[in-house]
Design a protein around this motif. Structure first.
Motif, PDB file in Angstrom:
ATOM      1  N   ASP A  25       0.815  -1.216   0.000  1.00  0.00           N
ATOM      2  CA  ASP A  25       0.000   0.000   0.000  1.00  0.00           C
ATOM      3  C   ASP A  25       0.849   1.267   0.000  1.00  0.00           C
ATOM      4  OD1 ASP A  25      -2.521  -1.302   0.059  1.00  0.00           O
ATOM      5  OD2 ASP A  25      -2.165  -1.772   2.166  1.00  0.00           O
ATOM      6  N   LYS A  51       0.258   4.211  -2.560  1.00  0.00           N
ATOM      7  CA  LYS A  51       0.017   5.583  -2.094  1.00  0.00           C
ATOM      8  C   LYS A  51       0.989   6.558  -2.758  1.00  0.00           C
ATOM      9  CE  LYS A  51      -1.812   4.423   2.486  1.00  0.00           C
ATOM     10  NZ  LYS A  51      -1.528   4.429   3.941  1.00  0.00           N
ATOM     11  N   SER A  91       0.000   7.090  -6.238  1.00  0.00           N
ATOM     12  CA  SER A  91      -1.163   7.973  -6.254  1.00  0.00           C
ATOM     13  C   SER A  91      -0.750   9.438  -6.143  1.00  0.00           C
ATOM     14  CB  SER A  91      -2.107   7.608  -5.101  1.00  0.00           C
ATOM     15  OG  SER A  91      -3.200   8.495  -5.036  1.00  0.00           O
ATOM     16  N   ILE A 113      -4.841   1.774   0.745  1.00  0.00           N
ATOM     17  CA  ILE A 113      -5.428   2.667  -0.265  1.00  0.00           C
ATOM     18  C   ILE A 113      -5.729   1.847  -1.498  1.00  0.00           C
ATOM     19  CG2 ILE A 113      -3.160   3.351  -1.153  1.00  0.00           C
ATOM     20  CD1 ILE A 113      -4.417   6.063  -1.815  1.00  0.00           C
TER      21      ILE A 113
END
Length: 606
Positions: free
Chosen positions: A69, A73, A76, A377
């Motif tokens: 994750d 992240k 992102s 996420i």
């Protein structure tokens, strides 16, 4: 979600005991541009620096890098910079970092979807930022991904060759030449070779371009070819026109410059060489229909047919062709400014339905063997996916029966699956609208199916099919998304579903090689992954069959080409296999299949 590091990968030098030296080396390669301190840094610079610090931690031997994750992240954060500020000086660097991060994720867990996303990121950089100082590095990385991680020497050769041709003075060119020398030429039978004309023109729309037959082939004397029909579909921001011709031709297309002083707006024309239209052919094709203000066709001279389009808006065009038995099609896809704006950010789907919390779904990557984390996420939060309208496409129909065996016709069973799936989705999620390309037994061309999905602004497009094989023992389920491939079985299936020959499929791959800028490929691969997993799980749990998992694959299916949303083609089984055929005739087993694909869609959305 704990990221499990593999003890051995092909990227680790012989004798290396861990990933630390490799990761640190990768980090050093990019640290020079990751930190660019500035007293007057704007908000985008600050966002970039924040993401860069996470990037730094991921390439250090710390617990931070052990969670998948944390990688997603960080991706992102970089994606927000690239998508929301595409003209900022950090956008191309953010895109480059995204490609590297996805590549590293693939090295560790070997999820195919990550290496595909790495390639898409690097390819977007090459196409969208041609003046970037990272463009040659990105092109090299695309080729290397195909060679080292996808084990596809044919496509690796093509990509290395692109680097040599486009960046002859690059530092990476010498490396690419060595790679090509060791790889050898691509498989001649597949005929996957670079094309000289780009089928997509995101920059200079006014340069004249050619397609179809070569100049030498066009000079060969032969009778004029009939232009039999022109079909079109249009909305306020997207249009598709298909020119139906009786045989191969050479064609030219060009966007004309605006001249408002004489009342000439955005226009483009297509010249079809060595062709004619009948005297009674309708000259006015369209008028005031969405993006197309007017379209007209005429015999420009004795051997040239000209089509002129007057457009309300024009930002990008795709022109390509393909051959069917006794027919040749030129396809023109046009995107207006509003469509481009939508594609740059979140899905811009103007669906006339009231949005509620219930249908405001986002997709996420399934944890697989990794445990769930409350702080995880989802990938969709980076992609901003929302599903409000689903397009189902029951394959074949009317005069096209599809595959047939033991009294079963593919066109009939795909329609039954489509109706049942539509009902199930609408019962479970009444706020999601479900449309079908055909509701009854009628013929619909392949290009019309994608056009339907685009015209009605679908958020997902699912083409429903059943397979067939000369080898009756073959059975199983497989799910496809649009991409290049050198897998012979996938190419043969694409030829069957495209109703064309392997040679024409090879030509389509040439065209597809230049259309690989659509970011929907990564969402499509994720949708395919979720559907395939759920279908196999559902079939096996039913105890009716121990179903064979043929996996998620990629191939150049024309029905998926040009779709502006995540799109997949599902082959639910082989009707030529006696056991599967008996099951497919069974209403209870069809319900199992429908439930399986429904759960796959649901998993993708939620």
């Amino acid at each position: 979600m704990k990221l499990r590091l593999l003890k051995k990968t092909r990227t680790i030098p012989p004798g290396s005991s861990n990933l630390h030296l490799l990761l640190f080396g990768v980090f050093l390669s990019f640290v020079l541009f990751l930190y660019v301190p500035s007293v007057l840094a704007d908000s985008v610079d600050r966002a970039y620096q924040k993401a860069a610090k996470k990037y730094y931690l991921l390439y250090k031997d710390t617990p931070f890098r052990d969670k998948e994750d944390n990688w997603l992240k960080t991706i992102s954060q970089f994606e927000r910079i690239y998508k929301n500020h595409p003209n900022h000086s950090k956008a191309h660097k953010a895109l480059f970092n995204i490609g590297n991060l996805y590549r590293s994720l693939y090295k560790w867990n070997h999820k195919q979807i990550y290496i595909d996303r790495s390639n898409i990121s690097f390819r977007n950089l090459v196409n969208e930022y041609p003046k970037s100082n990272l463009v040659d590095n990105s092109q090299f990385n695309i080729a290397e991904n195909y060679e080292v991680y996808k084990k596809d020497k044919n496509l690796a050769y093509i990509e290395y060759n692109k680097l040599i041709e486009q960046f002859p003075k690059s530092f990476y060119t010498a490396k690419a030449k060595k790679k090509i020398s060791s790889l050898g030429p691509p498989n001649k039978d597949l005929q996957i070779l670079p094309v000289t004309e780009n089928a997509i023109t995101p920059i200079d729309l006014t340069r004249a371009r050619f397609g179809g037959l070569s100049e030498e082939e066009d000079k060969i004397s032969r009778p004029l070819i009939l232009v039999s029909k022109v079909d079109y579909w249009s909305t306020s921001d997207w249009s598709r026109m298909v020119v139906n011709i009786k045989d191969d031709v050479r064609y030219k297309y060009q966007v004309l410059k605006e001249d408002k002083s004489i009342g000439k707006g955005k226009r483009m024309y297509i010249d079809i060489h060595n062709a004619f239209i009948p005297k009674k052919f309708k000259k006015k094709i369209a008028a005031n229909d969405g993006l197309i203000k007017q379209a007209r066709i005429a015999q420009y001279n004795k051997s040239t047919v000209r089509i002129v389009l007057d457009l309300a808006s024009l930002k990008r065009i795709k022109v390509f062709h393909f051959k069917l038995p006794n027919q040749y099609k030129i396809v023109v896809d046009i995107l207006g400014q509003s469509a481009i704006n939508g594609l740059k950010g979140e899905f811009a789907n103007a669906v006339p339905k009231k949005q509620t919390k219930k249908n405001n779904f986002v997709s996420h990557i399934k944890p697989g063997r990794y445990s769930a984390d409350q702080n995880a996420i989802s990938l969709s939060k980076a992609l901003g996916l929302k599903v409000k309208r689903i397009i189902l496409d029951p394959g074949h129909g009317g005069r096209d029966p599809g595959a047939s065996a033991y009294g079963l016709k593919e066109k009939d069973i795909t329609l039954k699956i489509g109706h049942t799936l539509k009902t199930l989705i609408q019962n479970k999620y009444p706020d999601i609208e479900v449309l079908m390309t055909r509701e009854k037994d009628r013929y619909l061309s392949l290009e019309a199916r994608t056009a339907f999905a685009n015209k009605y602004k679908g958020d997902l497009f699912i083409s429903i099919h059943f397979n067939a094989s000369k080898r009756e023992h073959i059975r199983g389920i497989e799910t496809y998304f649009l991409n290049l491939t050198t897998d012979n079985d996938a190419l043969e299936l694409a030829a069957k579903e495209n109703q064309t020959s392997l040679k024409s499929i090879s030509q389509l791959q040439n065209i597809l090689n230049d259309l690989m800028t659509n970011s929907k490929i990564q969402e499509s691969s994720l949708l395919a992954e979720n559907i395939q997993t759920s279908l196999i799980k559902g079939a096996n749990n039913s105890k009716m069959i121990r179903q064979r998992n043929l996996g998620v694959k990629q191939a150049p299916f024309f029905v998926l080409l040009g779709a502006e949303m995540p799109s997949v083609l599902v082959e639910f089984g082989f009707i030529t296999n006696k056991k599967e055929n008996r099951l497919i005739k069974n209403k209870e087993y069809r319900a199992v299949l429908v439930e399986g694909i429904f759960k796959g869609i649901e998993s993708y959305m939620n």
